[in-house]
Design a protein around this motif. Structure first.
Motif, short mmCIF file in Angstrom:
data_model
loop_
_atom_site.label_atom_id
_atom_site.label_comp_id
_atom_site.label_asym_id
_atom_site.label_seq_id
_atom_site.Cartn_x
_atom_site.Cartn_y
_atom_site.Cartn_z
N UNK A 1 0.79 -1.21 0.00
CA UNK A 1 0.00 0.00 0.00
C UNK A 1 0.82 1.26 0.00
N UNK A 2 2.04 1.20 -0.54
CA UNK A 2 2.80 2.44 -0.70
C UNK A 2 2.32 3.12 -1.98
N UNK A 3 2.64 4.39 -2.10
CA UNK A 3 2.29 5.13 -3.31
C UNK A 3 3.46 4.99 -4.28
N UNK A 4 3.30 4.09 -5.26
CA UNK A 4 4.43 3.68 -6.08
C UNK A 4 5.03 4.84 -6.88
N UNK A 5 4.20 5.79 -7.31
CA UNK A 5 4.74 6.87 -8.16
C UNK A 5 5.17 8.09 -7.34
N UNK A 6 5.29 7.92 -6.03
CA UNK A 6 5.75 8.99 -5.16
C UNK A 6 7.09 8.57 -4.56
N UNK B 1 8.22 11.43 0.05
CA UNK B 1 6.83 11.85 -0.08
C UNK B 1 5.89 10.84 0.58
N UNK C 1 5.87 11.66 4.11
CA UNK C 1 5.06 12.86 4.32
C UNK C 1 3.58 12.51 4.28
N UNK C 2 3.21 11.62 3.36
CA UNK C 2 1.80 11.22 3.26
C UNK C 2 1.35 10.51 4.53
N UNK D 1 0.24 13.07 6.96
CA UNK D 1 -0.56 14.14 6.34
C UNK D 1 -1.60 14.70 7.31
N UNK D 2 -1.96 13.92 8.32
CA UNK D 2 -2.97 14.40 9.27
C UNK D 2 -2.35 15.29 10.35
#
Lengths: 236, 293
Positions: A87-92, A96, A99-100, A103-104
């Motif tokens: 569940x990582x953000x592959x294109x970040x 980042x 940081x995500x 984010x809260x």
């Protein structure tokens, strides 16, 4: 003290019911293993707890009722969920992604300090901080997923099959990190695994889930030596 | 050769406007996987509001500011009332809804202001300057500058702020974004608001040249679609490059290809779109998977 208390939790995907009237509780600072075969409902349990799957029943966390709250509020209250398949953000980038995770949180200085802290725990992530998450190895991605979840400063870290697709050495490394979080940082952990033997060596308590029902609960070290449970439910 | 450069410069100026509309289209497509066919007409409506305020005697810059803010709100209202209830619906339903937006905004504009053309004041001074033998209109430079500022500020916000990171993440993966605590619906809503603002910028930049009319942006939508297809539907940077390329291709094609000429210029973006879809369907900078309808 109880951190998470679940009463009569049921959940379904469309017409297929995946969880039936499950009740259990997790103590503050406890390391709980949620074991079971493929399709038993382990993933659904985590999804119901973090709020991305609909469920009925009551979920109390840290003295608050969660069941009517959306996922982002549950996260703010302290439940972090590392989903299956990282569940990582592959294109970040790695940075980042961290940081995500935070984010809260609005205190930028604190976020920087937290990043620094987790980069110390996961030095390989520091080396790759400007790389895209999608270009990391499976083990690094899993570490990133855990580090990202930790960035939200959770009280409860839920991790779905961290060993999936990883070499045994890397899996061991990740469980050592769990152990460290558990022992040194008093983190409460709820780890879903098919690899029962390994998980039971680290956990305090284990639940076994089968076809949507919780069928066994016991201290982890007992379950490790209980041939009956191992044979009947875990297919060892 | 001087004619060639002249054509390139005027192509770039038109291209900046196509690029602005393409950015708006791409922002929405990235966030909600919808092509908003109503984007141009929403922009026309905003331009009319601006014209109305200027006509009432409100200073031009103040009218622009107020209407930019109003466009943002209109974008949000459109998202909340027409798009949000349909999230997860089949793509065909979405296409019909945005075509509905096209008809709705054009009809409302025509209902309020009628079908007559109106002169729209240019925000840039008249006249031109000569750069190396090429006459460049100040309005052309201004248009390019406006695009550069708009594109750059979006780029900076997306890259360096918490809000931008949340918006990019929401566009990239809704479930994962929910898991890290992003209010995804709010981010999608902001995306629609932002797109409406950029659409309006395109409309007020082109209105002085084309004259304001309810159908002013309809052909521009074709250019915007071509620009987004050329640049790649998930890349705002691609939208800028695509817009400028389409503008230059149109300008050169209209003059150098005798069978095209001034009357058939609109063929250029359509032909370009077809060629791109045949040769490289994801566009120059895109990575989106291809859907066949």
């Amino acid at each position: 003290m109880t951190l998470l208390d679940v009463r009569g939790l049921s959940a379904s995907y469309g017409k297929v019911q995946a969880l039936f009237d499950c009740s259990f509780s997790v103590g503050d600072g406890e390391f709980v293993a949620l074991l079971g075969a493929n399709g038993a409902g382990k993933t659904t349990m985590l999804r119901a707890l973090s709020g991305i799957a609909r469920s009925s029943g009551t979920i109390s966390f840290d003295g608050q009722r969660l069941d009517a709250r959306p996922p982002e509020e549950r996260l703010r209250l302290g439940i972090a969920h590392v989903p299956q398949g990282r569940g990582t953000f592959a294109e970040f980038t790695v940075d980042e992604n961290l940081s995500l995770g935070a984010i809260t949180l609005s205190d930028a200085a604190q976020v920087r300090r937290d990043k620094e802290r987790w980069y110390q725990t996961f030095p390989r992530l520091r080396e790759r901080r400007n790389r895209l998450a999608g270009n990391l190895s499976g083990g690094e991605q899993q570490m990133l997923a855990v580090a990202r979840a930790l960035m939200s400063r959770p009280k409860l870290l839920m991790c779905d099959e961290p060993s999936l697709g990883l070499a045994p050495a890397i899996t061991a490394e990740i469980f050592e990190i769990f152990k460290d979080l558990h022992k040194r940082h008093r983190m409460t952990l709820l780890v879903v695994e098919q690899n029962a033997d390994l998980t039971l060596q680290f956990a305090d308590t284990a639940f076994v889930i089968e076809t949507g029902h919780i069928v066994a609960t016991s201290p982890a070290h007992e379950m490790l030596h209980n041939q009956d449970i191992q044979k009947s439910y875990l297919g060892v | 050769m001087s004619l060639f450069f002249q054509l390139v410069v005027s192509g770039l100026a038109s291209g900046a406007i196509y690029a602005a509309l393409a950015i708006a289209l791409v922002l929405i497509f990235r966030a909600t996987s919808i092509v908003n066919f109503g984007q141009g007409e929403m922009a026309t409506f905003s331009a009319y509001c601006t014209w109305q305020m200027i006509n009432w005697g409100v200073p031009v810059w103040l009218s622009l500011l107020i209407c930019l803010a109003a466009s943002f709100i209109v974008g949000i209202i459109v998202f909340r009332s027409f798009i949000q209830p349909l999230i997860g619906a089949p793509i065909e339903a979405m296409v019909v809804v945005t075509l509905g937006l096209f008809v709705l905004f054009q009809a409302v504009t025509m209902w309020i202001w009628g079908a007559d053309q109106r002169a729209f004041p240019s925000i840039f001074p008249d006249g031109g300057i000569a750069i190396g033998g090429v006459q460049v209109r100040i309005s052309a430079l201004g248009t390019l500058l406006a695009l550069a500022i708009a594109a750059l500020s979006i780029g900076l916000v997306f890259r360096f702020t918490r809000l931008g990171l949340s918006m990019r993440a929401s566009a990239y993966d809704r479930t994962k974004s929910m898991l890290v605590g992003i209010k995804v619906q709010r981010m999608l809503m902001l995306g629609w608001g932002l797109a409406a603002v950029i659409g309006m910028i395109a409309a007020v930049l082109i209105a002085p040249r084309l004259l304001l009319s309810p159908t002013m942006m309809t052909p521009i939508l074709f250019y915007g679609l071509a620009a987004a297809t050329l640049g790649g539907w998930d890349s705002p940077f691609g939208a800028v490059v695509g817009g400028l390329l389409v503008g230059v291709a149109e300008s050169l094609g209209g003059s150098y290809l005798p069978m095209v000429g001034a009357e058939l210029r609109i063929v250029v973006p359509i032909a370009l779109t077809l060629i791109i879809l045949l040769v490289k369907p994801v566009g120059l900078f895109g990575s989106y998977k291809v859907t066949k309808l």
